[in-house]
Design a protein around this motif. Structure first.
Motif, PDB file in Angstrom:
ATOM      1  N   VAL A 284      -6.510  -0.766  -8.756  1.00 39.20           N
ATOM      2  CA  VAL A 284      -7.249  -2.025  -8.682  1.00 39.20           C
ATOM      3  C   VAL A 284      -8.070  -2.040  -7.393  1.00 39.20           C
ATOM      4  CG1 VAL A 284      -5.557  -3.366 -10.006  1.00 39.20           C
ATOM      5  CG2 VAL A 284      -5.339  -3.216  -7.517  1.00 39.20           C
ATOM      6  N   ARG A 285      -9.088  -2.877  -7.390  1.00 37.00           N
ATOM      7  CA  ARG A 285      -9.884  -3.055  -6.174  1.00 37.00           C
ATOM      8  C   ARG A 285      -9.047  -3.842  -5.161  1.00 37.00           C
ATOM      9  NH1 ARG A 285     -13.721  -6.555  -3.664  1.00 37.00           N
ATOM     10  NH2 ARG A 285     -15.449  -5.375  -2.742  1.00 37.00           N
ATOM     11  N   GLY A 286      -8.974  -3.335  -3.932  1.00 38.49           N
ATOM     12  CA  GLY A 286      -8.176  -4.048  -2.956  1.00 38.49           C
ATOM     13  C   GLY A 286      -8.099  -3.314  -1.627  1.00 38.49           C
ATOM     14  N   ALA A 287      -7.336  -3.913  -0.711  1.00 39.65           N
ATOM     15  CA  ALA A 287      -7.108  -3.316   0.607  1.00 39.65           C
ATOM     16  C   ALA A 287      -5.801  -2.537   0.567  1.00 39.65           C
ATOM     17  CB  ALA A 287      -7.048  -4.405   1.676  1.00 39.65           C
ATOM     18  N   TYR A 288      -5.863  -1.274   0.920  1.00 37.57           N
ATOM     19  CA  TYR A 288      -4.707  -0.383   0.903  1.00 37.57           C
ATOM     20  C   TYR A 288      -4.449   0.150   2.313  1.00 37.57           C
ATOM     21  CZ  TYR A 288      -5.357  -0.128  -4.197  1.00 37.57           C
ATOM     22  OH  TYR A 288      -5.492  -0.428  -5.540  1.00 37.57           O
ATOM     23  N   HIS A 289      -3.181   0.334   2.615  1.00 34.98           N
ATOM     24  CA  HIS A 289      -2.810   0.905   3.912  1.00 34.98           C
ATOM     25  C   HIS A 289      -2.138   2.256   3.685  1.00 34.98           C
ATOM     26  CE1 HIS A 289      -1.903   0.964   8.163  1.00 34.98           C
ATOM     27  NE2 HIS A 289      -0.675   1.366   7.864  1.00 34.98           N
ATOM     28  N   PHE A 290      -2.542   3.258   4.496  1.00 33.73           N
ATOM     29  CA  PHE A 290      -1.998   4.611   4.379  1.00 33.73           C
ATOM     30  C   PHE A 290      -1.506   5.092   5.745  1.00 33.73           C
ATOM     31  CE2 PHE A 290      -5.172   4.179   1.052  1.00 33.73           C
ATOM     32  CZ  PHE A 290      -4.492   4.653  -0.069  1.00 33.73           C
ATOM     33  N   GLU A 291      -0.448   5.904   5.727  1.00 33.71           N
ATOM     34  CA  GLU A 291       0.065   6.553   6.928  1.00 33.71           C
ATOM     35  C   GLU A 291       0.429   7.988   6.583  1.00 33.71           C
ATOM     36  OE1 GLU A 291       3.383   4.313   8.323  1.00 33.71           O
ATOM     37  OE2 GLU A 291       2.177   2.585   8.944  1.00 33.71           O
ATOM     38  N   TRP A 292       0.255   8.895   7.519  1.00 33.19           N
ATOM     39  CA  TRP A 292       0.640  10.287   7.306  1.00 33.19           C
ATOM     40  C   TRP A 292       1.123  10.903   8.609  1.00 33.19           C
ATOM     41  CZ3 TRP A 292      -4.035   8.236   7.830  1.00 33.19           C
ATOM     42  CH2 TRP A 292      -4.994   8.859   8.655  1.00 33.19           C
ATOM     43  N   TRP A 293       2.103  11.786   8.479  1.00 27.69           N
ATOM     44  CA  TRP A 293       2.694  12.505   9.607  1.00 27.69           C
ATOM     45  C   TRP A 293       2.584  14.001   9.338  1.00 27.69           C
ATOM     46  CZ3 TRP A 293       5.702  10.522  13.849  1.00 27.69           C
ATOM     47  CH2 TRP A 293       5.789   9.122  13.885  1.00 27.69           C
ATOM     48  N   VAL A 294       2.397  14.763  10.385  1.00 26.67           N
ATOM     49  CA  VAL A 294       2.345  16.218  10.259  1.00 26.67           C
ATOM     50  C   VAL A 294       3.031  16.827  11.480  1.00 26.67           C
ATOM     51  CG1 VAL A 294       0.050  16.352  11.325  1.00 26.67           C
ATOM     52  CG2 VAL A 294       0.843  18.201   9.818  1.00 26.67           C
TER      53      VAL A 294
ATOM     54  N   GLY B 238       1.586   5.138   1.274  1.00 32.45           N
ATOM     55  CA  GLY B 238       0.540   4.134   1.121  1.00 32.45           C
ATOM     56  C   GLY B 238       0.999   2.990   0.241  1.00 32.45           C
ATOM     57  N   PHE B 239       0.339   1.853   0.368  1.00 37.74           N
ATOM     58  CA  PHE B 239       0.659   0.708  -0.485  1.00 37.74           C
ATOM     59  C   PHE B 239      -0.523  -0.255  -0.518  1.00 37.74           C
ATOM     60  CE2 PHE B 239       2.241  -0.076   3.804  1.00 37.74           C
ATOM     61  CZ  PHE B 239       1.759  -1.349   4.095  1.00 37.74           C
ATOM     62  N   LEU B 240      -0.540  -1.069  -1.552  1.00 41.86           N
ATOM     63  CA  LEU B 240      -1.576  -2.090  -1.710  1.00 41.86           C
ATOM     64  C   LEU B 240      -1.215  -3.302  -0.873  1.00 41.86           C
ATOM     65  CD1 LEU B 240      -4.079  -3.301  -3.192  1.00 41.86           C
ATOM     66  CD2 LEU B 240      -2.494  -4.038  -4.981  1.00 41.86           C
ATOM     67  N   LEU B 241      -2.083  -3.654   0.064  1.00 40.58           N
ATOM     68  CA  LEU B 241      -1.849  -4.861   0.857  1.00 40.58           C
ATOM     69  C   LEU B 241      -2.107  -6.116   0.036  1.00 40.58           C
ATOM     70  CD1 LEU B 241      -3.529  -3.808   4.227  1.00 40.58           C
ATOM     71  CD2 LEU B 241      -1.099  -4.264   3.864  1.00 40.58           C
ATOM     72  N   PHE B 242      -3.297  -6.165  -0.602  1.00 37.12           N
ATOM     73  CA  PHE B 242      -3.641  -7.277  -1.477  1.00 37.12           C
ATOM     74  C   PHE B 242      -4.868  -6.882  -2.307  1.00 37.12           C
ATOM     75  CE2 PHE B 242      -5.206  -7.994   2.845  1.00 37.12           C
ATOM     76  CZ  PHE B 242      -6.582  -8.025   2.662  1.00 37.12           C
ATOM     77  N   PRO B 243      -4.944  -7.375  -3.548  1.00 36.69           N
ATOM     78  CA  PRO B 243      -6.126  -7.091  -4.390  1.00 36.69           C
ATOM     79  C   PRO B 243      -7.292  -7.962  -3.955  1.00 36.69           C
ATOM     80  CG  PRO B 243      -4.584  -8.475  -5.567  1.00 36.69           C
ATOM     81  CD  PRO B 243      -3.913  -8.123  -4.260  1.00 36.69           C
ATOM     82  N   MET B 244      -8.503  -7.524  -4.320  1.00 37.12           N
ATOM     83  CA  MET B 244      -9.702  -8.273  -3.946  1.00 37.12           C
ATOM     84  C   MET B 244     -10.664  -8.306  -5.125  1.00 37.12           C
ATOM     85  SD  MET B 244     -10.355  -6.846  -0.076  1.00 37.12           S
ATOM     86  CE  MET B 244     -11.768  -7.921   0.130  1.00 37.12           C
TER      87      MET B 244
END
Length: 214
Positions: A132-142, A208-214
């Protein structure tokens, strides 16, 4: 002689006429009963047809409401998006698994996926696709390989490099919030000539996860 014959036959004629009249009356009564029964059956049929039409109407309304509920359920499910994955699906306790170095940037496929709500992350391709269209937050570790090579990974949106994590001694991480359209893809690439180390402790991750749809 003729007169006496007529006198003898007249009573028989009257009897026959009376019987015919009685039969006609009975027929009229029978016809009236049949007409009443036919009218009652017609009325009953009309009531049955009316009830059937009402049942069909209610069934149509129920089907319509069920369709709306299914649609809302699908929309709700599409808005429930969260995943976490690590690079190595499994290894023996303490065994290190190092990916890289490669001469070019290489897409990382995170195989160990403890959480994948909404199934937007594909563990076969390593790619997250926005449902869906929205704000997503992602994090990654290496994590690097004990000083031999640096560890570095860049988050990519479609074909655009967004943010990079880099570390020579230890682990590096980064995070970003992105506005994604339906069908946009996000993934992580190992930077050329660097490594990503992982084991059963799952040091190298992508979430990652969806913060909220827009």
């Amino acid at each position: 002689m003729a007169a006496s014959l007529c006198q003898l036959k007249a009573p028989d004629i009257y009897v026959a006429l009376r019987e015919m009249a009685a039969s006609l009356c009975q027929l009229k009564e029978d016809m009236a009963v049949l007409q009443r029964e036919a009218t009652g059956q017609a009325q009953l049929k009309a009531e049955v047809d009316k009830l059937k039409a009402e049942v069909d109407k209610q069934k149509s309304e129920v089907d319509k409401q069920k369709t709306e509920v299914d649609k809302l359920k699908q929309q709700l499910q599409a808005r429930q998006v969260a995943f976490s994955a690590s690079l190595v699906a499994g290894s023996k306790s303490g065994q290190e698994c190092t990916t890289g170095p490669f001469p070019t940037n290489t897409l990382l496929i995170y195989k160990h996926v403890p959480t994948n709500i909404g199934n937007a992350y594909n563990p076969n391709s390593g790619v997250f696709t926005a449902p869906v269209r929205g704000a997503y937050h992602f994090e990654w570790w290496v994590t690097e390989d004990y000083g031999g090579h640096a560890a570095s990974a860049v988050l990519v949106k479609n074909s655009e490099n967004v943010f990079m994590a880099w570390e020579k001694h230890g682990s590096a991480s980064n995070g970003v919030t992105l506005l994604l359209e339906v069908g946009d893809v996000v993934f992580v690439r190992l930077v050329a000539n660097t490594v990503a180390r992982d084991n059963d402790n799952h040091h190298t991750t992508f979430s990652g996860f969806l913060l909220f749809p827009m």
